[in-house]
Structures are given as C-alpha cells and as structure tokens.
Design a protein around this motif. Sequence first.
Motif, short mmCIF file in Angstrom:
data_model
loop_
_atom_site.label_atom_id
_atom_site.label_comp_id
_atom_site.label_asym_id
_atom_site.label_seq_id
_atom_site.Cartn_x
_atom_site.Cartn_y
_atom_site.Cartn_z
N THR A 44 10.63 3.37 6.05
CA THR A 44 9.37 3.55 6.76
C THR A 44 9.19 2.49 7.83
O THR A 44 9.33 1.30 7.55
CB THR A 44 8.19 3.49 5.77
OG1 THR A 44 8.32 4.54 4.80
CG2 THR A 44 6.86 3.64 6.50
N LYS A 103 0.81 -1.22 0.00
CA LYS A 103 0.00 0.00 0.00
C LYS A 103 0.85 1.27 0.00
O LYS A 103 0.32 2.36 -0.20
CB LYS A 103 -0.94 0.01 1.21
CG LYS A 103 -2.13 -0.93 1.07
CD LYS A 103 -3.17 -0.71 2.16
CE LYS A 103 -4.00 0.53 1.90
NZ LYS A 103 -5.12 0.64 2.87
N MET A 104 2.13 1.14 0.22
CA MET A 104 2.99 2.32 0.26
C MET A 104 3.14 2.94 -1.13
O MET A 104 3.17 2.23 -2.14
CB MET A 104 4.38 1.94 0.79
CG MET A 104 4.37 1.43 2.22
SD MET A 104 5.96 0.71 2.72
CE MET A 104 7.02 2.18 2.64
N ALA A 105 3.24 4.25 -1.19
CA ALA A 105 3.49 4.93 -2.46
C ALA A 105 4.86 4.49 -2.98
O ALA A 105 5.81 4.34 -2.20
CB ALA A 105 3.46 6.44 -2.27
N PRO A 106 5.00 4.27 -4.29
CA PRO A 106 6.25 3.75 -4.84
C PRO A 106 7.50 4.54 -4.45
O PRO A 106 8.54 3.95 -4.15
CB PRO A 106 6.01 3.79 -6.35
CG PRO A 106 4.53 3.67 -6.49
CD PRO A 106 3.95 4.40 -5.31
N GLU A 107 7.39 5.87 -4.43
CA GLU A 107 8.57 6.68 -4.12
C GLU A 107 8.98 6.55 -2.66
O GLU A 107 10.17 6.68 -2.33
CB GLU A 107 8.31 8.16 -4.46
CG GLU A 107 7.19 8.82 -3.67
CD GLU A 107 5.81 8.63 -4.27
OE1 GLU A 107 4.88 9.34 -3.85
OE2 GLU A 107 5.66 7.75 -5.16
N ILE A 108 8.03 6.26 -1.80
CA ILE A 108 8.34 6.03 -0.38
C ILE A 108 8.81 4.60 -0.17
O ILE A 108 9.79 4.34 0.53
CB ILE A 108 7.10 6.33 0.48
CG1 ILE A 108 6.72 7.80 0.37
CG2 ILE A 108 7.36 5.96 1.94
CD1 ILE A 108 5.44 8.17 1.09
N ARG A 109 8.14 3.66 -0.82
CA ARG A 109 8.48 2.25 -0.68
C ARG A 109 9.90 1.96 -1.13
O ARG A 109 10.58 1.11 -0.57
CB ARG A 109 7.48 1.40 -1.47
CG ARG A 109 7.65 -0.10 -1.28
CD ARG A 109 6.47 -0.86 -1.87
NE ARG A 109 6.33 -0.63 -3.30
CZ ARG A 109 5.18 -0.63 -3.95
NH1 ARG A 109 4.06 -0.82 -3.29
NH2 ARG A 109 5.14 -0.43 -5.25
#
Length: 318
Positions: free
Chosen positions: A146, A66-72
Amino acid sequence: MKEQPNISGNSILKARERIDRMIHRTPVMLSETISGMAGCNLVFKCENFQKVGAFKARGAANAVLKMAPEIRSKGVATHSSGNHAAALARAAKMAYIPAYIVMPSNAPQVKRDAVEGYGGIVIECEPNLKAREGGLEAIVNRYGATFIPPYDHSDVVEGQATCALELFESYRSLDFLIAPVGGGGLLAGTALAAKFYSPTTKIIGAEPEGANDAKMSFEAGHRIPVQSPNTIADGLLTSLGKLNFKIILKDVDKIFTVTDQEIVSAMRLIYERMKIVIEPSSAVALAVVLQNKELFADHNVGIILSGGNVDLARLPFK
C-alpha cells in the motif's frame, strides 16, 4: 490519497492512543532570552527529539496501524529520500511488515543508511519524479503493498495532529501556534487539533520565500504548485498537497514567509541559546515571529520545531 478527510477531535485522541508505543511524547522547552528578544512568551514543541528525528514518525505510525491486518501484511511503499522514508520504514518494522522505499540514486547515503537501518527495502531509481513514481507503481503491482504518501493522506495528517494536541494539553492559553509548511501535513494537522481542542488559538503557517507556494495558494484561494523552489530549508521544498490545502484554506489564519538569511539567523539563535540541534525547516517558525514582532507582542506563542535531521558538517553558520 484519501480525498475526503474524516478527522475529528475524537479521532485525533484515538490516534494518539494508537501510536503511543511507537513515538515519544516530546518535551516543551522555554527560553527566557529568546522570548525577551521576540517580545512575547514563546513555548517550543520539540519534535527534533522525536523518533527518526522528526514529526514524520507520528503520521507514518498512524497510517500503518490503521490499515486492515490483511492489507497491512502485504507491506507499505513510498517514494522519498527524506524523513518520511525513515519514518515509514521504522513504523513498518514495528508492525512486522515490509516497507519498500523507492529512493533516487543521488539521495544522501546517510538517509539511505537510515532507511535500511530500520529494515526498509530500498529500491534505487533515477533522480527524477517520473522514475520515482514508476518505481513505486512497479512495487505496488508486484507485492500488493500500500502506498503511504508523506503528507497528502488523511491518516498521516491525523497522526501529525497529535503533536499540537500534546502541546494544547500542557498549554491551554496559546494565542498563536506556528508550524512550518511544505507539503502541509503538519500545518493541516495542527490546524485541525486547534479547531477541536483550542479554537481561540490562531494558527500560522511559516514558509521560506524561496518556496512560497503555500502562501500564494492560500491568498489566491487555489493551489499554485511551486515551480523552482530554492531555499536552505530543504524539508519545505515540496508543493502543498491537495487534501492539506483544503484544510489549511479553511482552518489556518495566515501564512508568512521569511528569507533564508532570516531562517539561518533564527536557527543559530536556537543553537546558541537553547543548546539543541534543529534543521533549517524548524527555524522558519521562529524567524516569522522575529520578523513580525508587532503581531505577536505580549502574546503566548507556540512554535513547533519540526525536526533535527541536519548534516552537522554543513551547518549554515560557524
């Protein structure tokens, strides 16, 4: 931690679709012998056959995906020496991102090996909470990873809810569904799945007497963290999470406790009659049924066997 859960029946369905390629749809097993002994119709949802050997694979996979790609892409991190550590490492590997796992120096080597086997990067720390939290903070600050906690996180709870969802799809007439409770991610997810997909099913929490903070908190109406937990059910030593407590207080019907002796007896019964490997935490739900037969008599009762990660050299029976 996500303080306001935004979990709906539709989001649980989407979570199941999201994590489908990363988990097993675990079997449901029956035992006429144990049902006869309990005086009710029992069905067992066998998360001991899940990836990494426990339901934790569901929540970790959902949180990562569920994490946004840039954060993941910066990776995930946690501090854990249990099933969540392996589950998060595996989910990260399948998402092609790093997983930084802060583990105490006295963690069992087999658990460290499992994390590293899934590609997790282990950062060793002193065996106390302050060192674990400090190590995690340093990793997050250094790499931008994260933090994914093991249970007090709405995406984790949403993932755990898919376990009960699968059970309700096969058995639509359960009068009771019982799940063990430690940090509360599985029980909270189970309660939410029932709320949306089987509202007549009563949800019961199962807890060891030696780590009974969930029962005390539930009855008091506010969280009472456990001080010195002592139980053979090592997967249930953690105090109930804040987010999960809110869900449990609202959507769970009752929490029962059982003794370690009762847990061991139920665990042995499952080994002998069902021929499957479970950890002590998984046996707590069956122990509750066996100690409260009058409540469950002649009803259809679901039990979630939460995991099967047990040291076979240290079984509590011969």
